[in-house]
Scaffold this active site. Structure first.
Site, PDB file in Angstrom:
ATOM      1  N   VAL A 171       0.862  -1.174   0.000  1.00 30.10           N
ATOM      2  CA  VAL A 171       0.000   0.000   0.000  1.00 30.10           C
ATOM      3  C   VAL A 171       0.900   1.226   0.000  1.00 30.10           C
ATOM      4  O   VAL A 171       1.871   1.284   0.771  1.00 30.10           O
ATOM      5  CB  VAL A 171      -0.920   0.028   1.239  1.00 30.10           C
ATOM      6  N   CYS A 172       0.615   2.180  -0.874  1.00 28.52           N
ATOM      7  CA  CYS A 172       1.278   3.473  -0.833  1.00 28.52           C
ATOM      8  C   CYS A 172       2.797   3.301  -0.948  1.00 28.52           C
ATOM      9  O   CYS A 172       3.282   2.603  -1.837  1.00 28.52           O
ATOM     10  CB  CYS A 172       0.850   4.177   0.460  1.00 28.52           C
TER      11      CYS A 172
END
Length: 199
Positions: free
Chosen positions: A109-110
């Site tokens: 994520v991210c």
């Protein structure tokens, strides 16, 4: 993903990880675990098993350490400012490579993608990250095929998502992949997740 053992998803947590990078996917995956006939197990773990403080101050107590978490089918690696130190930590990168060798599906994520890139796990592959971090991603591994448009990128055994809230979209995609699109739709309905930003 038939393996003859219970499907296990592990979410790594560490100091200065981004709150929603962790709890967004956790909410989706834990809601799925409560309703799915597959009975997946969703656990959190930190490098040493101790509690951590997220980027904005939220404290979390994980279920396991990296040594005690055991085999996983899916590893979810969140982002946050803490990823910069981990991307330079040779022992951590060695650990990540070892875990990758036995874990069928890796998801970030991210800015979790930065650590994956630093470990050489995104070389020559399409991937995404937070919009502010694409230059950092290129500096870590210029062979990464940076996707600046997608909310998440599924490249088979590696799935990366864009910034923060995109981790929710990615987690719903994982539910659809690991179980069924119908289950993913039901989880989305349970969470009443239907973003329609007005700004």
């Amino acid at each position: 993903m038939p393996t003859g053992r219970q499907l296990r998803v592990g979410i790594l947590v560490f100091d200065d990880c981004e709150e929603l990078d962790v709890v967004g996917p956790y909410e989706v995956l834990a809601a799925w675990a409560r309703r799915s006939a597959l009975r997946p197990e969703v656990v959190t773990f930190s490098p040493d098993g101790g509690g951590i403080r997220c980027a904005k101050g939220l404290r979390l107590v994980p279920d396991h350490s990296s040594a005690s978490v055991g085999p996983l089918h899916v590893l979810v690696y969140p982002g946050g400012s803490g990823t910069r130190a981990l991307a330079r930590d040779r022992a951590h990168l060695d650990w990540l490579r070892r875990v990758r060798a036995t874990t069928p599906l890796l998801a970030s994520v991210c800015t979790g993608a930065l650590v994956l890139a630093a470990a050489g796990l995104l070389s020559g592959r399409p991937a995404t990250t937070h919009w502010r971090a694409f230059d950092e991603l290129a500096a870590l591994d210029p062979t990464v095929l940076r996707d600046t448009e997608s909310r998440f990128v599924d490249d088979g055994d590696v799935v990366t998502s864009a910034g923060v809230s995109a981790g929710i979209d990615m987690a719903l995609h994982l539910v659809a992949r690991l179980d069924s699109p119908e289950e993913a739709s039901l989880v989305r309905l349970d969470l009443q997740y239907d973003p329609a930003p007005t700004v």
